[in-house]
Structures are given as structure tokens and as C-alpha cells.
Design a protein around this motif. Structure first.
Motif, PDB file in Angstrom:
ATOM      1  N   GLY A  44       0.832  -1.192   0.000  1.00  0.00           N
ATOM      2  CA  GLY A  44       0.000   0.000   0.000  1.00  0.00           C
ATOM      3  C   GLY A  44       0.864   1.237   0.000  1.00  0.00           C
ATOM      4  N   THR A  45       0.224   2.358   0.216  1.00  0.00           N
ATOM      5  CA  THR A  45       0.975   3.606   0.268  1.00  0.00           C
ATOM      6  C   THR A  45       1.800   3.648   1.540  1.00  0.00           C
ATOM      7  N   GLY A  46       2.759   4.559   1.571  1.00  0.00           N
ATOM      8  CA  GLY A  46       3.626   4.673   2.731  1.00  0.00           C
ATOM      9  C   GLY A  46       4.866   3.820   2.569  1.00  0.00           C
ATOM     10  N   LEU A  47       5.312   3.209   3.647  1.00  0.00           N
ATOM     11  CA  LEU A  47       6.566   2.457   3.662  1.00  0.00           C
ATOM     12  C   LEU A  47       6.301   0.958   3.687  1.00  0.00           C
ATOM     13  N   VAL A  64      15.389  -3.620   2.375  1.00  0.00           N
ATOM     14  CA  VAL A  64      14.958  -2.819   1.231  1.00  0.00           C
ATOM     15  C   VAL A  64      13.704  -2.071   1.651  1.00  0.00           C
ATOM     16  N   ARG A  65      13.721  -0.767   1.446  1.00  0.00           N
ATOM     17  CA  ARG A  65      12.559   0.083   1.756  1.00  0.00           C
ATOM     18  C   ARG A  65      11.933   0.545   0.449  1.00  0.00           C
ATOM     19  N   ILE A  66      10.629   0.363   0.350  1.00  0.00           N
ATOM     20  CA  ILE A  66       9.884   0.872  -0.798  1.00  0.00           C
ATOM     21  C   ILE A  66       8.935   1.938  -0.263  1.00  0.00           C
ATOM     22  N   ARG A  67       9.099   3.145  -0.758  1.00  0.00           N
ATOM     23  CA  ARG A  67       8.247   4.260  -0.332  1.00  0.00           C
ATOM     24  C   ARG A  67       7.298   4.619  -1.466  1.00  0.00           C
ATOM     25  N   GLU A  68       6.011   4.600  -1.141  1.00  0.00           N
ATOM     26  CA  GLU A  68       5.004   4.982  -2.124  1.00  0.00           C
ATOM     27  C   GLU A  68       4.232   6.176  -1.584  1.00  0.00           C
ATOM     28  N   PRO A  69       4.147   7.227  -2.389  1.00  0.00           N
ATOM     29  CA  PRO A  69       3.450   8.434  -1.939  1.00  0.00           C
ATOM     30  C   PRO A  69       2.009   8.139  -1.534  1.00  0.00           C
ATOM     31  N   ARG A  70       1.559   8.822  -0.493  1.00  0.00           N
ATOM     32  CA  ARG A  70       0.196   8.620   0.005  1.00  0.00           C
ATOM     33  C   ARG A  70      -0.830   9.505  -0.705  1.00  0.00           C
ATOM     34  N   VAL A  72      -0.382  11.776  -3.581  1.00  0.00           N
ATOM     35  CA  VAL A  72      -0.327  12.055  -5.014  1.00  0.00           C
ATOM     36  C   VAL A  72       0.122  10.807  -5.762  1.00  0.00           C
ATOM     37  N   PRO A  73      -0.426  10.583  -6.940  1.00  0.00           N
ATOM     38  CA  PRO A  73       0.024   9.425  -7.721  1.00  0.00           C
ATOM     39  C   PRO A  73       1.425   9.678  -8.283  1.00  0.00           C
ATOM     40  N   ALA A  74       2.383   8.947  -7.779  1.00  0.00           N
ATOM     41  CA  ALA A  74       3.768   9.080  -8.226  1.00  0.00           C
ATOM     42  C   ALA A  74       4.435   7.720  -8.130  1.00  0.00           C
ATOM     43  N   ALA A  75       5.544   7.567  -8.823  1.00  0.00           N
ATOM     44  CA  ALA A  75       6.271   6.297  -8.827  1.00  0.00           C
ATOM     45  C   ALA A  75       6.877   6.020  -7.446  1.00  0.00           C
ATOM     46  N   PRO A  76       6.952   4.764  -7.057  1.00  0.00           N
ATOM     47  CA  PRO A  76       7.600   4.426  -5.792  1.00  0.00           C
ATOM     48  C   PRO A  76       9.105   4.661  -5.859  1.00  0.00           C
ATOM     49  N   ARG A  77       9.727   4.779  -4.691  1.00  0.00           N
ATOM     50  CA  ARG A  77      11.186   4.867  -4.572  1.00  0.00           C
ATOM     51  C   ARG A  77      11.659   3.674  -3.776  1.00  0.00           C
ATOM     52  N   CYS A  78      12.837   3.198  -4.114  1.00  0.00           N
ATOM     53  CA  CYS A  78      13.357   1.990  -3.488  1.00  0.00           C
ATOM     54  C   CYS A  78      14.776   2.253  -2.985  1.00  0.00           C
ATOM     55  N   THR A  79      15.050   1.823  -1.735  1.00  0.00           N
ATOM     56  CA  THR A  79      16.349   2.031  -1.114  1.00  0.00           C
ATOM     57  C   THR A  79      16.854   0.709  -0.533  1.00  0.00           C
ATOM     58  N   PHE A  80      18.111   0.413  -0.792  1.00  0.00           N
ATOM     59  CA  PHE A  80      18.790  -0.771  -0.270  1.00  0.00           C
ATOM     60  C   PHE A  80      19.642  -0.329   0.906  1.00  0.00           C
ATOM     61  N   GLU A  86      22.676   3.468   3.261  1.00  0.00           N
ATOM     62  CA  GLU A  86      21.580   3.379   2.308  1.00  0.00           C
ATOM     63  C   GLU A  86      22.054   3.694   0.899  1.00  0.00           C
ATOM     64  N   TYR A  87      21.568   2.906  -0.049  1.00  0.00           N
ATOM     65  CA  TYR A  87      21.881   3.085  -1.462  1.00  0.00           C
ATOM     66  C   TYR A  87      20.573   3.178  -2.242  1.00  0.00           C
ATOM     67  N   PRO A  88      20.355   4.259  -2.989  1.00  0.00           N
ATOM     68  CA  PRO A  88      19.148   4.311  -3.810  1.00  0.00           C
ATOM     69  C   PRO A  88      19.218   3.250  -4.913  1.00  0.00           C
ATOM     70  N   MET A  89      18.105   2.594  -5.147  1.00  0.00           N
ATOM     71  CA  MET A  89      18.046   1.586  -6.207  1.00  0.00           C
ATOM     72  C   MET A  89      17.391   2.228  -7.427  1.00  0.00           C
ATOM     73  N   PRO A  90      18.110   2.304  -8.534  1.00  0.00           N
ATOM     74  CA  PRO A  90      17.530   2.913  -9.724  1.00  0.00           C
ATOM     75  C   PRO A  90      16.446   2.024 -10.329  1.00  0.00           C
ATOM     76  N   GLU A  91      15.454   2.678 -10.902  1.00  0.00           N
ATOM     77  CA  GLU A  91      14.385   1.935 -11.562  1.00  0.00           C
ATOM     78  C   GLU A  91      14.829   1.513 -12.950  1.00  0.00           C
ATOM     79  N   ARG A  92      14.529   0.268 -13.285  1.00  0.00           N
ATOM     80  CA  ARG A  92      14.772  -0.248 -14.638  1.00  0.00           C
ATOM     81  C   ARG A  92      13.447  -0.212 -15.371  1.00  0.00           C
ATOM     82  N   HIS A  93      13.472   0.294 -16.565  1.00  0.00           N
ATOM     83  CA  HIS A  93      12.261   0.324 -17.369  1.00  0.00           C
ATOM     84  C   HIS A  93      12.257  -0.892 -18.273  1.00  0.00           C
ATOM     85  N   VAL A  94      11.347  -1.808 -17.990  1.00  0.00           N
ATOM     86  CA  VAL A  94      11.247  -3.055 -18.730  1.00  0.00           C
ATOM     87  C   VAL A  94      10.125  -2.917 -19.743  1.00  0.00           C
ATOM     88  N   VAL A  95      10.425  -3.258 -20.970  1.00  0.00           N
ATOM     89  CA  VAL A  95       9.410  -3.144 -22.023  1.00  0.00           C
ATOM     90  C   VAL A  95       8.730  -4.456 -22.221  1.00  0.00           C
TER      91      VAL A  95
END
Length: 95
Positions: A44-47, A64-70, A72-80, A86-95
Motif C-alpha cells: 500500500g501507500t507509505g513504507l 529494502v525500503r519501498i516508499r510509495e506516496p500517500r 499524489v500518484p507518483a512512482a515508488p522509490r526503493c532504497t537498499f 543506504e543506497y538508492p536503487m535505480p528503476e529499470r524500465h522493462v518493455v
């Protein structure tokens, strides 16, 4: 309906991947070297927090922390996080 998100980070000799299913109710998979080490059926939203182990000698625990905005609709952020760093995990765009 939202889309899936994929995050990836190489840490030492290990490959860490986080797959988040579509929408706010999709599953979360945490993979180390291509093997699922943690799974969360819904998110869900949050952490959201998942833990895993790097198969070193000795084994190293990480989070691993996944943060999803509560609000506004926005992409989640992921941290290792390993050994308190802490290291930000970049998003991979898979087609």
C-alpha cells in the motif's frame, strides 16, 4: 490501474532486484542473484519493508525500503540498506 516497477542494484558480487506488481495492491518480490528471497503479497501507500540475506561468508543481512506516496500518484522509490548505509536503487524500465 498502475504499472509494474522494477529496481536493480549490483552490490559486490550480488545482483539485487525488486519487482513491484501493478497498482496499489500488487505483490513485491525481492530477488538476490535471480532467486526470490522475500515476497509480500500486497503493498500500500507509505513504507513497505523487506529483508534479505547476501550469501557471503558470513551471511550479511540487508533491508529494502519501498516508499510509495500517500497523497499524489507518483512512482515508488526503493532504497537498499546494508551495514547502516543506504543506497538508492535505480528503476529499470522493462518493455
Amino acid at each position: 490501474m498502475g504499472r509494474s516497477h522494477h529496481f536493480h542494484l549490483d552490490q559486490g558480487n550480488h545482483s539485487i532486484t525488486v519487482n513491484i506488481g501493478p497498482g496499489r495492491d500488487g505483490e513485491i518480490e525481492l530477488l538476490v542473484n535471480g532467486k526470490v528471497v522475500a515476497y509480500q503479497r500486497e503493498h500500500g501507500t507509505g513504507l513497505n519493508l523487506l529483508t534479505g540475506e547476501l550469501p557471503d561468508d558470513p551471511v550479511r543481512l540487508f533491508r529494502v525500503r519501498i516508499r510509495e506516496p500517500r497523497l499524489v500518484p507518483a512512482a515508488p522509490r526503493c532504497t537498499f540498506e546494508l551495514d547502516g548505509v543506504e543506497y538508492p536503487m535505480p528503476e529499470r524500465h522493462v518493455v
